[in-house]
Enzyme design. Structure first.
Site, PDB file in Angstrom:
ATOM      1  N   CYS A 177      37.845  40.134  39.632  1.00  0.00           N
ATOM      2  CA  CYS A 177      37.611  41.367  38.882  1.00  0.00           C
ATOM      3  C   CYS A 177      36.915  41.082  37.556  1.00  0.00           C
ATOM      4  O   CYS A 177      36.117  41.898  37.071  1.00  0.00           O
ATOM      5  CB  CYS A 177      38.928  42.102  38.649  1.00  0.00           C
ATOM      6  SG  CYS A 177      40.212  41.069  37.897  1.00  0.00           S
ATOM      7  N   HIS A 483      44.374  42.332  35.466  1.00  0.00           N
ATOM      8  CA  HIS A 483      43.208  42.896  36.149  1.00  0.00           C
ATOM      9  C   HIS A 483      42.195  43.359  35.112  1.00  0.00           C
ATOM     10  O   HIS A 483      42.550  43.934  34.080  1.00  0.00           O
ATOM     11  CB  HIS A 483      43.652  44.070  37.024  1.00  0.00           C
ATOM     12  CG  HIS A 483      42.516  44.769  37.708  1.00  0.00           C
ATOM     13  ND1 HIS A 483      41.702  44.153  38.631  1.00  0.00           N
ATOM     14  CD2 HIS A 483      42.041  46.050  37.589  1.00  0.00           C
ATOM     15  CE1 HIS A 483      40.787  45.005  39.063  1.00  0.00           C
ATOM     16  NE2 HIS A 483      40.976  46.160  38.432  1.00  0.00           N
TER      17      HIS A 483
END
EC number: 3.4.19.12
Length: 1354
Positions: A177, A483
C-alpha cells in the site's frame, strides 16, 4: 474505510420521497462460474418501474440491457418461474416485490445465450471524463442515478469496470500500500508524468523487464487509458529486482520515495531527465554555527528532498499545533554552551555559540514528512504519535526563507552538519570517495558510481513562495504496522480523491481535515479509534506559479513512442478481454475413458466452447485421449457419466449436432456429473442409456453366511418392486418368487421391500443405490425382518472392520505363559491348523487342557445350581475384576457364569512363568470380594465355549465386498444364540459417558450387545523386525476398547491391564487409546494398531512423563521414565513410588527428602509441588502429563505456597561470563527482598545490585556480547508480579550484576573469537535467537534486476 466513504454506506433518502417505502433487491449472476458467488445490491423506491431495474442492473454489471433475464430466487426453483419483463412499466410493488425485506433475484441467460458485455467507447485518456456508473453515489448525491446503491463490497466486475471517478486504482500485492500511495501521487503530478512520457526507452540498450522508467511509463499509461478498476504493479516491482517475498514486507513511504528517486537518477544519467528529481524536489539549506563573542560564522550548504518535521519536541508532552509551528521549530537555533561550547577559529578557544539551520531555496514540489514514528525510552518500544497537527491548503513559505544567505558564497564548513540527524538532507560538498557509501545507505545497490550530481540553483523571489497542497499520504495503524493510502487533488478539476489501493472515491476538504490527527468530536462513536490510528504522514505541496504550473499532456500531445505504447497496451487489453470472453463461454468438465487395450481408466479435462457440437467435442476428446492408432473415431461416443458412483447416466443418441452448452446445461464452475468417452469394438453396437438409477446388487448366501461382490443393474424410478425383482432375476439368475430385496438407504439403515406395487421412487431409490438380494427357501423368510438371520448377516456386514495388530516382541520366558493363557482362553489348536481353531503358539497343553476341562465342569455345575436357586440373573453380573473391566457373556445356559474359585488354573498360569508373573499384584478387590472373578476366569467365561469356532472346515472362504471372508460375518443383535453356528462373541456395554480412562466397576450400564471378534496370524513385511508378529483381526467396530483388549489377551500373553493399545496413523504417528468404554467406531478398514507391554491405567490414574531438571547442564531437560499418578494421591506418595523405579530404571539412588517434583511447561520449570499437595485437588493433572524431578543439594527450602522460588544467575561484565544458577527462595514478591537475597549470596553491595528478567525458554540463554545492553536492567518496580516482570510463579530466571563493574574492552580479534564461541554454544543449546527487537529488512531497489545473494549475511 477510506475518508469519505462513511456517507456512502447508508443511502441518502430523496427529500421529496422520504416517506416512500424502499425495496432491497439482491441479484446473483448465475451465468458465469466466476460471478456466481458475487451479489449486486440495489435499494430502490417501491415505485421504480421494472425496466428501470433492468437498466440499473445492466449498467452495474456491464451487460447490454435485454440480453439477460431476471427470475425470482427466494427459495423458488428458478426453472419453474417465468422471467420478469424487462420492458414493463409496472412498479416493483405491483410486481410482487416486498418493501422492507430482501428480494432475491437470479440473473440468468436469455434464450440459452450468455449476456453480451457492454463495450465502453469513451476515451479514458482525459482524466476529467467519468464513465457512467451505477454505484456508490458521489457525495453531492446529484450525479449518476436516481437510485441508491447499497453494498458492503464491490461488484464481481469491479476489476473489469473503471471506478465512477474515471481513475484507475492499483492492486495491493500483499503489503504494498505504501508503494501504491507514492505511485498514484507521482502519476497525479503533471510535471513528473509529462517528463516521464518525454523519456524514450531504447530496447536495444536495456531489458524492458528491468528498466524502472519504462515500467513506470507503462504503469502511467495504463492508469490513464485502462478501462479496468485496478491494475497490477508486479511489473514495476519486478523492475526493482524484488521477488514475491518483498510484497510481504512493510516499508516507510518516505524511505521508498528517496530510494526510488535515487534509482531513477541513476537510470536517467546522460539523458534529458538526468536532473529531473533535483529540479522538482530538491531544496537547499544552510547549516551554520555563529560565535557569540566575535560573530564569526562557520557554515556549509546542504540539499534536501523533504523536510522532516517533529510532531512532539523531545521531552515534551505537548505537540506542535500546526505545520507552520513545526517549521519555525525546525529553523530555531540552539545555544552551544557549557560542555557543548564551540571552538571558534577566530578566537582560538571554546566559546558560546548559536547553531541552527536556514532555508536558502525551496523546491518546486515541497515534501513535508511528519515524523509520527518515535522511540519511547521508558518502554523501549517504537511508538506512533497520533497528536493533532493541522496543515493549510495553501502554505506561505516566504517567512522561512533567508534571502541574504542565498547570495553568500559557499565555503567549507568547520562543523558537522546537523542535517544528518534527520537522515533526509544531503550535503552538496560530498567528495567522490563517499558517494558509493552514500548510495548503499540510501538503499541503492550500484555496480559503479560517477561523481556528484550538478545541483541547479533556480532563484525564487521571496514574495512568490505560495504553495498549494495536492497530496496527503495517510497512515492508518500503529508503529508495529498499518495501512497507507493517498488523498490527492486533481489539477484537472480541483477535486480531491481518495486512492486506497484498488478503490478510488471522491472526497471533500472535510475528509482532508480528518487526517490532521488527534480526537475529533464530530466522529462520534468512532472518534477514539480514528484518532488513534489514522492521520497524515507525508504532505506534498506545489508552488503556485502560472509560468511553471503544467497541465497533463493531451492525447494529441503525446510523443510518438507514447502513442505507440498506448496502442500496444490497448491491443493487449483487448486481447485479454477476448480471452476472458472465451473463458466465459468455455465448458470445463472432467473426461474419463477406459482404454480399450490397456483397460486402464484415463482422466483428463475437456475444455470445449459452448457453441461446439457434440460431434466436434467427441473429436476433441478422441484426440485428447490419444486413441488415433488404437480405435476408429466412429467407435467412440461421449456419454453422461458419474465417476463417483461409476455409473453411466445417459447417452446422447441423435444429438450429434446439439451445442455442448445445451447438453451440459450451460457454462458452470462445476458440474454434478462427468463425461465418459465410451468405446466399442467394430462388431458391437452402442447400448442406449436412458436416464435412470444405478443399483449395485449384492447376493447374500445364508448358508455360507457370505455377501457377494456387487453387480451393477440399471433401473428406473417408475418401476414397481415386482418389475425390479424380475429385472434382477434376469441379471443374477435367481427366482423372483422367493426373492427378498433389502435396500440400504444409508449407513445401517436397512429396509425390506415388501409392497410389490410400490415404485422404486416411492421406496426411496435415488441416483445411486445398494441392495441385498436373498432367494432361499428357508424358514427365515417367515420371521420378522429384524429377527431374521438375513438382518443379522447384513448388520454384521455393515459394522465389521479389518484391523492389523502388531504384537510386542516376545521376551524370554513368556512363551509357555502365553501358551497356557491362550489355552485358558479357549484356544485348543496349534499354529499349523488353519481351519479348525485359532492360530497360536504350540506348547505343552495337556495339563492346561485338563485344568480347563475341570474348571469348565465346575462352572457348569455351579451355574445349574444357581439357576435352581433362582440366582442366575444376578450371578451373571459379576462385578469387579483385578485389572480390567469385566465384560460378561450370558449367551446361554452353557455360557452363563457365576463366581467360582478357580485357583488351580490361576496358580498354574502364574507358576508357568514365575519370572514374569511375580511382579503382578492382585488388587484388594480380588482378595476381599468373594464374588469377583479373576481376570483368567473372566477370560474362560467369555471365550471357553468357542474353542474351535473361528473357521469352518466344511465351507471354503467366500470373499465379501469389503474384503472380509465369510467367517467375519456374525450378528450383533441380541437374540438366542444359534448353537449350530461356531462364532466368537463378546459383550459390549453401553458407554456410560464417563471420561475416566479405566472403569473398575464392571457393572452393566445398559443393553448388552454381542460383538464379533475373529483373529488370525498375518504375514506382514519384514520391516517390523524380527520377533514381531502381526494379527489380522475382523471385529465389530461397536465393541468397546476394554472388550477388544480382553480378546487380545491370548495373543499378547498378558492380562489386558498389562498392555497398551496404540493407534497408528498415516504418518506413522502413534497415539495411545485409553478410554476403555469407548467403541472402535472411529476405526476403519485396514487401520493399524500397535500393542506395547506396560500397565494400563485404572480409573482416576494418569500416565506421567518424568524429566530430570539439570539447571546447570548444557541440556537441562533429561527424560527419566513413565510413571502412573492417581487422583487423590499426595505428592509424597508419588515420590515414594518413584524411588524404586528410579533405582531400577535410571540408576538413581535418592532419598525422599532430597528431591522435589515441579511443574513442567515445555522446557520451563514451574510451580514446586509440596509433599502434602494432592493431585486433582491442589494440582491439576491430565493425560500425558509431564513433570520435572529436581535433585536437591540440601533440605527442601520450599515449605509454603506463599513462597516464590526463582533461579538467579550472576553476570560478570569484567570477565564476560555468567556464573552457574543459584536458587533464591523468597517469602514474598517484594523486589527489596530479592535484592537482599542477591546481596546475601553474591556479596555485592545492596545499592549496586541491578537485575533483569531472562527472556524466552529456560535456561534463557543469551550471548555474553548482548546481555549487557539487550536486557531490561533495573526495572522501576517494587513488586515482581507487575509489568514488565510478571513473575508470579516459581522457576523464573533472574540475571543480576554489579553496576560498578566495568565492561571488558575487547579487541577486534577477541570479539570475533568470542562471537564464534558464543554462536557455537547457543546453536548447541538451541538458543540461537537473540532477543533484541526485530530488525526491519532494508528497502532496496536493485538497478541490475536481481540482488546478489550474500550468504555471509543474515
Amino acid at each position: 474505510m477510506v475518508p469519505g466513504e462513511e456517507n456512502q454506506l447508508v443511502p441518502k433518502e430523496v427529500e421529496n420521497a422520504a416517506e416512500e417505502p424502499r425495496v432491497l433487491c439482491i441479484i446473483q449472476d448465475t451465468t458465469n462460474s466466476k460471478t456466481v458467488n458475487e451479489r449486486i445490491t440495489l435499494n430502490l423506491p417501491a415505485s421504480t418501474p421494472l425496466r428501470k431495474l433492468f437498466e440499473d442492473v445492466a449498467n452495474k454489471v456491464g451487460y447490454i440491457n435485454g440480453t439477460f433475464d431476471l427470475v425470482w430466487g427466494n427459495g423458488i426453483n428458478s426453472a419453474d418461474m417465468a422471467p420478469l419483463d424487462h420492458t414493463s412499466d409496472k412498479s416493483l410493488l405491483d410486481a410482487n416485490f416486498e418493501p422492507g425485506k430482501k428480494n432475491f433475484l437470479h440473473l440468468t441467460d436469455k434464450d440459452g445465450e450468455q449476456p453480451q458485455i457492454l463495450l465502453e467507447d469513451s476515451s479514458a485518456g482525459d482524466d476529467s471524463v467519468h464513465d457512467k456508473f451505477i454505484g456508490p453515489l458521489p457525495r453531492e448525491g446529484s450525479v449518476g442515478s436516481t437510485s441508491d446503491y447499497v453494498s458492503q463490497s464491490y461488484s464481481y466486475s469491479s476489476i473489469l469496470n473503471k471506478s465512477e471517478t474515471g481513475y484507475v486504482g492499483l492492486v495491493n500485492q500483499a503489503m504494498t500500500c505504501y508503494l501504491n500511495s507514492l505511485l498514484q501521487t507521482l502519476f497525479m503530478t503533471p510535471e513528473f508524468r509529462n517528463a516521464l512520457y518525454k523519456w524514450e526507452f531504447e530496447e536495444s540498450e536495456e531489458d524492458p523487464v528491468t528498466s524502472i522508467p519504462y515500467q513506470l511509463q507503462r504503469l502511467f499509461v495504463l492508469l490513464q487509458t485502462s478501462k479496468k478498476r485496478a491494475i497490477e504493479t508486479t511489473d514495476v516491482t519486478r523492475s526493482f529486482g524484488w521477488d514475491s517475498s518483498e510484497a510481504w514486507q512493510q516499508h516507510d513511504v518516505q524511505e521508498l520515495c528517496r530510494v526510488m528517486f535515487d534509482a531513477l537518477e541513476q537510470k536517467w544519467k546522460q539523458t534529458e531527465q538526468a536532473d529531473l528529481i533535483n529540479e522538482l524536489y530538491q531544496g537547499k539549506l544552510k547549516d551554520y554555527v555563529r560565535c557569540l563573542e566575535c560573530g564569526y560564522e562557520g557554515w556549509r550548504i546542504d540539499t534536501y528532498l523533504d523536510i522532516p518535521l517533529v510532531i512532539r519536541p523531545y521531552g515534551s508532552s505537548q505537540a506542535f499545533a500546526s505545520v507552520e509551528e513545526a517549521l519555525h521549530a525546525f529553523i530555531q537555533p540552539e545555544i552551544l554552551d557549557g560542555p557543548n561550547q564551540y571552538f571558534c577559529e577566530r578566537c582560538k578557544k571554546k566559546c558560546d555559540a548559536r547553531k541552527g539551520l536556514r532555508f536558502l531555496h525551496f523546491p518546486y514540489l515541497l515534501t513535508l514528512q511528519l515524523k509520527r514514528f518515535d522511540f519511547d525510552y521508558t518502554t523501549m518500544h517504537r511508538i506512533k504519535l497520533n497528536d493533532r497537527m493541522t496543515f493549510p491548503e495553501e502554505l506561505d513559505m516566504s517567512t522561512f526563507i533567508d534571502v541574504e544567505d542565498e547570495k553568500s558564497p559557499q565555503t567549507e564548513s568547520c562543523t558537522d552538519s546537523g542535517a544528518e540527524n534527520e537522515g533526509s538532507c544531503h550535503s552538496d560538498q560530498m567528495s567522490n570517495d563517499f558517494s558509493n557509501d552514500d548510495g548503499v545507505d540510501e538503499g541503492i545497490c550500484l555496480e559503479s558510481n560517477s561523481g556528484t550530481e550538478k545541483i541547479p540553483k533556480p532563484g525564487l523571489e521571496k514574495n512568490s513562495l505560495i504553495y498549494e497542497l495536492f497530496s496527503v499520504m495517510v497512515h492508518s495503524g500503529s508503529a508495529a504496522g498499518g495501512h497507507y493510502y493517498a488523498c490527492i487533488k486533481s489539477f484537472s478539476d480541483e477535486q480531491w480523491y481518495s486512492f486506497n489501493d484498488q478503490h478510488v472515491s471522491r472526497i471533500t476538504q472535510e475528509d482532508i481535515k480528518k487526517t490532521h490527527g488527534g480526537s475529533s468530536g464530530s466522529r462520534g462513536y468512532y472518534s477514539s479509534a480514528f484518532a488513534s490510528s489514522t492521520n497524515a504522514y507525508m504532505l506534498i505541496y506545489r508552488l503556485k506559479d502560472p509560468a511553471r504550473n503544467a497541465k497533463f499532456l493531451e492525447v494529441d500531445e503525446y510523443p510518438e513512442h507514447i502513442k505507440n505504447l498506448v496502442q500496444r497496451e490497448r491491443e493487449l487489453e483487448e486481447q485479454e478481454k477476448r480471452q476472458r470472453e472465451i473463458e466465459r463461454n468455455t465448458c470445463k468438465i472432467k473426461l474419463f475413458c477406459l482404454h480399450p487395450v490397456k483397460q486402464v481408466m484415463m482422466e483428463n479435462k475437456l475444455e470445449v466452447h459452448k457453441d461446439k457440437t457434440l460431434k466436434e467435442a467427441v473429436e476433441m476428446a478422441y484426440k485428447m485421449m490419444d486413441l488415433e492408432e488404437v480405435i476408429p473415431m466412429d467407435c467412440c461416443r461421449l456419454v453422461k457419466y458419474d465417476e463417483f458412483h461409476d455409473y453411466l447416466e445417459r447417452s446422447y443418441e441423435g444429438e450429434e449436432d446439439t451445442p455442448m452448452g445445451l447438453l451440459l446445461g450451460g457454462v458452470k464452475s462445476t458440474y454434478m456429473f462427468d463425461l465418459l468417452l465410451e468405446t466399442r469394438r467394430p462388431d458391437q453396437v452402442f447400448q442406449s442409456y436412458k436416464p435412470g438409477v444405478m443399483v449395485k446388487v449384492h447376493v447374500v448366501d445364508l448358508k455360507a453366511e457370505s455377501v457377494a461382490a456387487p453387480i451393477t443393474v440399471r433401473a428406473y424410478l417408475n418401476q414397481t418392486v415386482t418389475e425390479f425383482k424380475q429385472l434382477i432375476s434376469k441379471a443374477i439368475y435367481l427366482p423372483a418368487e422367493t426373492m427378498r430385496i433389502v435396500l440400504e438407504r444409508c449407513y445401517n439403515d436397512l429396509r425390506l421391500l415388501t409392497v410389490p406395487s410400490k415404485t422404486l421412487k416411492a421406496e426411496g431409490f435415488f441416483r445411486s443405490n445398494k441392495v441385498f438380494v436373498e432367494s432361499s427357501e428357508t424358514l427365515d423368510y417367515q420371521m420378522a425382518f429384524t429377527d431374521s438371520h438375513l438382518w443379522k448377516l447384513l448388520d454384521r456386514h455393515a459394522n465389521t472392520i479389518r484391523l492389523f495388530v502388531l504384537l510386542p516382541e516376545q521376551s524370554p520366558g513368556s512363551y509357555s505363559k502365553r501358551t497356557a493363557y491362550q489355552k485358558a482362553g479357549g484356544d485348543s489348536g496349534n499354529v499349523d491348523d488353519d481351519c479348525e481353531r485359532v492360530k497360536g503358539p504350540a506348547g505343552g497343553l495337556k495339563s492346561v487342557e485338563a485344568i480347563l476341562e475341570e474348571s469348565t465342569e465346575k462352572l457348569k455345575s455351579l451355574s445349574l445350581q444357581q439357576q435352581q436357586e433362582g440366582d442366575n440373573g444376578d450371578s451373571s453380573k459379576s462385578t469387579e475384576t483385578s485389572d480390567f473391566e469385566n465384560i460378561e457373556s450370558p449367551l446361554n445356559e452353557r455360557d452363563s457364569s457365576a463366581s467360582v474359585d478357580n485357583r488351580e488354573l490361576e496358580q498354574h498360569i502364574q507358576t508357568s512363568d514365575p519370572e514374569n508373573f511375580q511382579s503382578e499384584e492382585r488388587s484388594d478387590s480380588d482378595v476381599n470380594n468373594d464374588r469377583s472373578t479373576s481376570s483368567v476366569d473372566s477370560d474362560i467365561l467369555s471365550s471357553s465355549h468357542s474353542s474351535d469356532t473361528l473357521c469352518n472346515a466344511d465351507n471354503a472362504q467366500i470373499p465379501l465386498a469389503n474384503g472380509l471372508d465369510s467367517h467375519s460375518i456374525t450378528s450383533s443383535r441380541r437374540t438366542k444364540a444359534n448353537e449350530g453356528k461356531k462364532e466368537t462373541w463378546d459383550t459390549a456395554e453401553e458407554d456410560s459417558g464417563t471420561d475416566s480412562e479405566y472403569d473398575e466397576s464392571g457393572k452393566s450400564r445398559g443393553e448388552i450387545q454381542y460383538m464379533y471378534f475373529q483373529a488370525e496370524p498375518y504375514a506382514a513385511d519384514e520391516s517390523s523386525g524380527e520377533g514381531h508378529k502381526w494379527l489380522m483381526v475382523h471385529v465389530d467396530k461397536r465393541i468397546t476398547l476394554a472388550a477388544f483388549k480382553q480378546h487380545l489377551e491370548p495373543f499378547v500373553g498378558v492380562l489386558s491391564s498389562h498392555f497398551k493399545v496404540f493407534r497408528v496413523y498415516a504418518s506413522n504417528q502413534e497415539f495411545e487409546s485409553v478410554r476403555l468404554n469407548e467403541t472402535l467406531s472411529s476405526f476403519s478398514d485396514d487401520n493399524k494398531i500397535t500393542i506395547r507391554l506396560g500397565r494400563a491405567l485404572k480409573k482416576g490414574e494418569y500416565r506421567v512423563k518424568v524429566y530430570q531438571l539439570l539447571v546447570n547442564e548444557q541440556e537441562p531437560c533429561k527424560f527419566l521414565l513413565d510413571a502412573v499418578f492417581a487422583k487423590g494421591m499426595t505428592v509424597r506418595q508419588s515420590k515414594e513410588e518413584l524411588i524404586p523405579q528410579l533405582r531400577e530404571q535410571c540408576g538413581l539412588e535418592l532419598s525422599i527428602d532430597r528431591f522435589r517434583l515441579r511443574k513442567k511447561t515445555w522446557k520451563n520449570p514451574g510451580t514446586v509441588f509440596l509433599d502434602y499437595h494432592i493431585y486433582e485437588e491442589d494440582i491439576n493433572i491430565s493425560s500425558n502429563w509431564e513433570v520435572f524431578l529436581e535433585v536437591l543439594d540440601g533440605a527442601e527450602k520450599m515449605k509454603s505456597m506463599s513462597q516464590l522460588a526463582v533461579l538467579s544467575r550472576r553476570w560478570r561484565p569484567s570477565e564476560m561470563k555468567l556464573d552457574p544458577f543459584q536458587e533464591v527462595v523468597l517469602e514474598s514478591s517484594s523486589v527489596d527482598e530479592l535484592r537482599d537475597k542477591l546481596c546475601e549470596i553474591s556479596g555485592i553491595p545492596l545499592e549496586d545490585i541491578e537485575f533483569a528478567k531472562g527472556r524466552g525458554t529456560f535456561p534463557c540463554d543469551i550471548s555474553v556480547l548482548d546481555i549487557h545492553q539487550d536486557l531490561d536492567w533495573n526495572p522501576k518496580v517494587s513488586t515482581l508480579n507487575v509489568w514488565p516482570l510478571y513473575i508470579c510463579d516459581d522457576g523464573a530466571v533472574i540475571f543480576y550484576r554489579d553496576k560498578t563493574e566495568e565492561l571488558m574492552e575487547l579487541t577486534d580479534e577477541q570479539r570475533n573469537e568470542l562471537m564464534k564461541k558464543e554462536s557455537s554454544r547457543l546453536q548447541k543449546t538451541g538458543h540461537r535467537v537473540t532477543y533484541s527487537p526485530r530488525k526491519e529488512k532494508a528497502l532496496k531497489i536493485y538497478l541490475d534486476g536481481a540482488p546478489n545473494k550474500d550468504l555471509t549475511q543474515d
